[in-house]
Structures are given as structure tokens and as C-alpha cells.
Design a protein around this motif. Sequence first.
Motif, PDB file in Angstrom:
ATOM      1  N   GLU A  37     -22.055 -28.387  24.227  1.00 21.88           N
ATOM      2  CA  GLU A  37     -20.855 -28.381  23.406  1.00 21.88           C
ATOM      3  C   GLU A  37     -20.331 -29.807  23.327  1.00 21.88           C
ATOM      4  O   GLU A  37     -20.173 -30.469  24.364  1.00 21.88           O
ATOM      5  N   ALA A  38     -20.055 -30.292  22.131  1.00 16.81           N
ATOM      6  CA  ALA A  38     -19.489 -31.627  21.985  1.00 16.81           C
ATOM      7  C   ALA A  38     -18.040 -31.616  22.446  1.00 16.81           C
ATOM      8  O   ALA A  38     -17.335 -30.617  22.278  1.00 16.81           O
ATOM      9  N   PRO A  39     -17.561 -32.709  23.029  1.00 19.00           N
ATOM     10  CA  PRO A  39     -16.197 -32.721  23.579  1.00 19.00           C
ATOM     11  C   PRO A  39     -15.099 -32.669  22.534  1.00 19.00           C
ATOM     12  O   PRO A  39     -13.958 -32.355  22.856  1.00 19.00           O
ATOM     13  N   ASP A  40     -15.411 -32.959  21.270  1.00 23.62           N
ATOM     14  CA  ASP A  40     -14.380 -32.975  20.232  1.00 23.62           C
ATOM     15  C   ASP A  40     -14.447 -31.767  19.304  1.00 23.62           C
ATOM     16  O   ASP A  40     -13.776 -31.753  18.272  1.00 23.62           O
ATOM     17  N   GLU A  41     -15.218 -30.749  19.646  1.00 23.74           N
ATOM     18  CA  GLU A  41     -15.251 -29.568  18.798  1.00 23.74           C
ATOM     19  C   GLU A  41     -14.171 -28.586  19.212  1.00 23.74           C
ATOM     20  O   GLU A  41     -13.703 -28.573  20.350  1.00 23.74           O
ATOM     21  N   SER A  42     -13.755 -27.738  18.264  1.00 19.61           N
ATOM     22  CA  SER A  42     -12.702 -26.763  18.521  1.00 19.61           C
ATOM     23  C   SER A  42     -13.215 -25.620  19.386  1.00 19.61           C
ATOM     24  O   SER A  42     -14.421 -25.423  19.549  1.00 19.61           O
ATOM     25  N   PHE A  43     -12.277 -24.842  19.930  1.00 23.43           N
ATOM     26  CA  PHE A  43     -12.652 -23.595  20.577  1.00 23.43           C
ATOM     27  C   PHE A  43     -13.229 -22.663  19.508  1.00 23.43           C
ATOM     28  O   PHE A  43     -12.681 -22.567  18.406  1.00 23.43           O
ATOM     29  N   ASP A  44     -14.325 -21.996  19.843  1.00 22.44           N
ATOM     30  CA  ASP A  44     -14.965 -21.167  18.827  1.00 22.44           C
ATOM     31  C   ASP A  44     -15.617 -19.941  19.443  1.00 22.44           C
ATOM     32  O   ASP A  44     -15.775 -19.845  20.665  1.00 22.44           O
ATOM     33  N   LEU A  45     -16.000 -19.031  18.568  1.00 22.05           N
ATOM     34  CA  LEU A  45     -16.709 -17.813  18.969  1.00 22.05           C
ATOM     35  C   LEU A  45     -17.786 -17.553  17.929  1.00 22.05           C
ATOM     36  O   LEU A  45     -17.482 -17.308  16.750  1.00 22.05           O
ATOM     37  N   ALA A  46     -19.046 -17.619  18.354  1.00 23.76           N
ATOM     38  CA  ALA A  46     -20.163 -17.428  17.422  1.00 23.76           C
ATOM     39  C   ALA A  46     -20.342 -15.941  17.130  1.00 23.76           C
ATOM     40  O   ALA A  46     -20.736 -15.169  18.005  1.00 23.76           O
ATOM     41  N   LEU A  47     -20.053 -15.529  15.902  1.00 21.68           N
ATOM     42  CA  LEU A  47     -20.282 -14.151  15.478  1.00 21.68           C
ATOM     43  C   LEU A  47     -21.719 -13.959  15.021  1.00 21.68           C
ATOM     44  O   LEU A  47     -22.266 -12.857  15.103  1.00 21.68           O
ATOM     45  N   ILE A  48     -22.316 -15.034  14.511  1.00 19.85           N
ATOM     46  CA  ILE A  48     -23.731 -15.056  14.143  1.00 19.85           C
ATOM     47  C   ILE A  48     -24.386 -16.176  14.932  1.00 19.85           C
ATOM     48  O   ILE A  48     -23.896 -17.306  14.939  1.00 19.85           O
ATOM     49  N   ASP A  49     -25.456 -15.879  15.629  1.00 16.74           N
ATOM     50  CA  ASP A  49     -26.150 -16.888  16.441  1.00 16.74           C
ATOM     51  C   ASP A  49     -27.628 -16.509  16.509  1.00 16.74           C
ATOM     52  O   ASP A  49     -28.059 -15.800  17.404  1.00 16.74           O
ATOM     53  N   ARG A  50     -28.397 -17.004  15.544  1.00 15.71           N
ATOM     54  CA  ARG A  50     -29.815 -16.680  15.517  1.00 15.71           C
ATOM     55  C   ARG A  50     -30.588 -17.795  14.810  1.00 15.71           C
ATOM     56  O   ARG A  50     -30.077 -18.438  13.883  1.00 15.71           O
ATOM     57  N   SER A  51     -31.788 -18.024  15.288  1.00 16.51           N
ATOM     58  CA  SER A  51     -32.702 -19.009  14.693  1.00 16.51           C
ATOM     59  C   SER A  51     -32.073 -20.395  14.589  1.00 16.51           C
ATOM     60  O   SER A  51     -32.308 -21.127  13.632  1.00 16.51           O
ATOM     61  N   GLY A  52     -31.234 -20.746  15.572  1.00 18.18           N
ATOM     62  CA  GLY A  52     -30.609 -22.057  15.588  1.00 18.18           C
ATOM     63  C   GLY A  52     -29.346 -22.157  14.761  1.00 18.18           C
ATOM     64  O   GLY A  52     -28.654 -23.176  14.800  1.00 18.18           O
ATOM     65  N   PHE A  53     -29.029 -21.095  13.993  1.00 16.10           N
ATOM     66  CA  PHE A  53     -27.853 -21.095  13.128  1.00 16.10           C
ATOM     67  C   PHE A  53     -26.716 -20.337  13.782  1.00 16.10           C
ATOM     68  O   PHE A  53     -26.902 -19.214  14.253  1.00 16.10           O
ATOM     69  N   SER A  54     -25.505 -20.945  13.824  1.00 25.85           N
ATOM     70  CA  SER A  54     -24.335 -20.301  14.410  1.00 25.85           C
ATOM     71  C   SER A  54     -23.163 -20.396  13.443  1.00 25.85           C
ATOM     72  O   SER A  54     -22.992 -21.403  12.741  1.00 25.85           O
ATOM     73  N   PHE A  55     -22.355 -19.328  13.420  1.00 21.04           N
ATOM     74  CA  PHE A  55     -21.187 -19.294  12.549  1.00 21.04           C
ATOM     75  C   PHE A  55     -20.133 -18.397  13.171  1.00 21.04           C
ATOM     76  O   PHE A  55     -20.442 -17.391  13.795  1.00 21.04           O
ATOM     77  N   GLY A  56     -18.841 -18.783  13.012  1.00 21.61           N
ATOM     78  CA  GLY A  56     -17.769 -17.949  13.523  1.00 21.61           C
ATOM     79  C   GLY A  56     -16.422 -18.620  13.422  1.00 21.61           C
ATOM     80  O   GLY A  56     -16.288 -19.724  12.879  1.00 21.61           O
TER      81      GLY A  56
END
Length: 230
Positions: A37-56
Motif C-alpha cells: 500500500e502506498a503511504p499517500d493512498e486513501s483508506f479503501d475497500l476492494a469490492l472487485i479484486d481479480r487478475s491484478g485489477f482492484s476497484f472499490g
Amino acid sequence: MALGPQFYPSYPGSDDFDIGPLIDYERKPVGEQFEFEAPDESFDLALIDRSGFSFGPALNWEGARSAKDVGTALPKVKFSIEPGAFVSYQVSEGFRLRAELRKAVTGHKGMIGMAGADFVMRDRDNWLFSAGPRVTWSDDKYQDAWFGVAPEDSAPSGLAAYDPGGGVQAYGATASFLKALSPRWGVQTYAKYDRLVGDAADSPIVRQHGSRDQFSGGLALAYTFGSVGQ
């Protein structure tokens, strides 16, 4: 879990710094390495996480700004809560792309987004180094709140009236380093630099009371609870 101090600009465009807590928490199965996790990214929750692709969904916030913080008579910008969404793609084990877009529901009420890439080198959980470029975008509401000077505020503040538009706000880079000191203890640190550009950089608030150069960084001590994999 990691805990320590970090410093960051008092508000966007400031040349002063605030100090606050650096907190990081992650759960992982025993024997598996922690996810980067990069130190400057927001808090997040991956609803989709497959084949290297994440979204949420993603969530961040920005502190308030008072006239005292700036050093002249400008309206207060209240504490901003920024919900939004993120998308990332793990191109390879050592290279990741990520972008996020957020809309404040309090405070500045504007939209802000960040896109970047991270080059990652690691030896499982023994050590990890990452570095990569960043670009920040914001809309006119965001820039009005932080960088604008309304005509009625010009005389009290001594600043020229200024109405910035939306667009690219900054270019920069972020780097981080994590090192295990023992099976349970470790340290982690990060540094970030952004250079304000465009209407944000031309703001009289920045030119007369702040800085186009925005620095932040932190250092934390990490501890692993529960079972420790070998």
C-alpha cells in the motif's frame, strides 16, 4: 500495526507544517506476505479484486484552514470529509498503477483526484522499497476554497481578487521504505513531494503566504500481533 509521527502541510499551498499520527493497520494470513500500500493512498475497500485489477470505495479527509493559519483575513475552510472511489492495476509484481477520485461532503465541497505509478522492490516481509510519480487534479470548487480570493475578501486580506479554475493542481513523487527488525518488530518511513502548478501555483495565497513546494513525511514503529510465519 504501525504507529508514529508524520508531518504535512498545514493546508494545501502552505509553507508551514502540522504534525499528526501516522497509523497503519493490515491483516493477512500467516505465511503470506503483506499487500503493498502506498503511504499517500486513501483508506479503501476492494469490492472487485481479480487478475491484478482492484476497484472499490475510498475515503480521505483534509483538515480545516483558518485566517490565523494563513496569516491574513480569509474565510475559514472547514474540515473536509472526502468519500470517493479508487481503481488500481497490478501490472507486474514490481509495478502498480492506481487512481482515485473523491468528492468532499463537508468543508471545501470540491472534487480532487490523484493518479500515480509505484515501482516496488521487496524481499517478502523482510524489506520493501517503493517510489513513483504522482499527478493531482482538482475542480474549481476545490481550488476556489483553498486558492481563491473572493472580491469581498481582497481588501481585508490585502490580496488581489483571484478566481482559479479546475485542472491539474500538482505534480510530484512518493517514496517509502519498510524494514523488519525482528519477526514481530519493524520500522516504516515515507517521503512525499508535490509541486503546485497552474492556477493553484499562481494563487496570491500561495505566492505571498505559502509555497509551491509541498513536502510531507513520516516514521513509524510496526508490530505484528498473533502468530508469526517463518
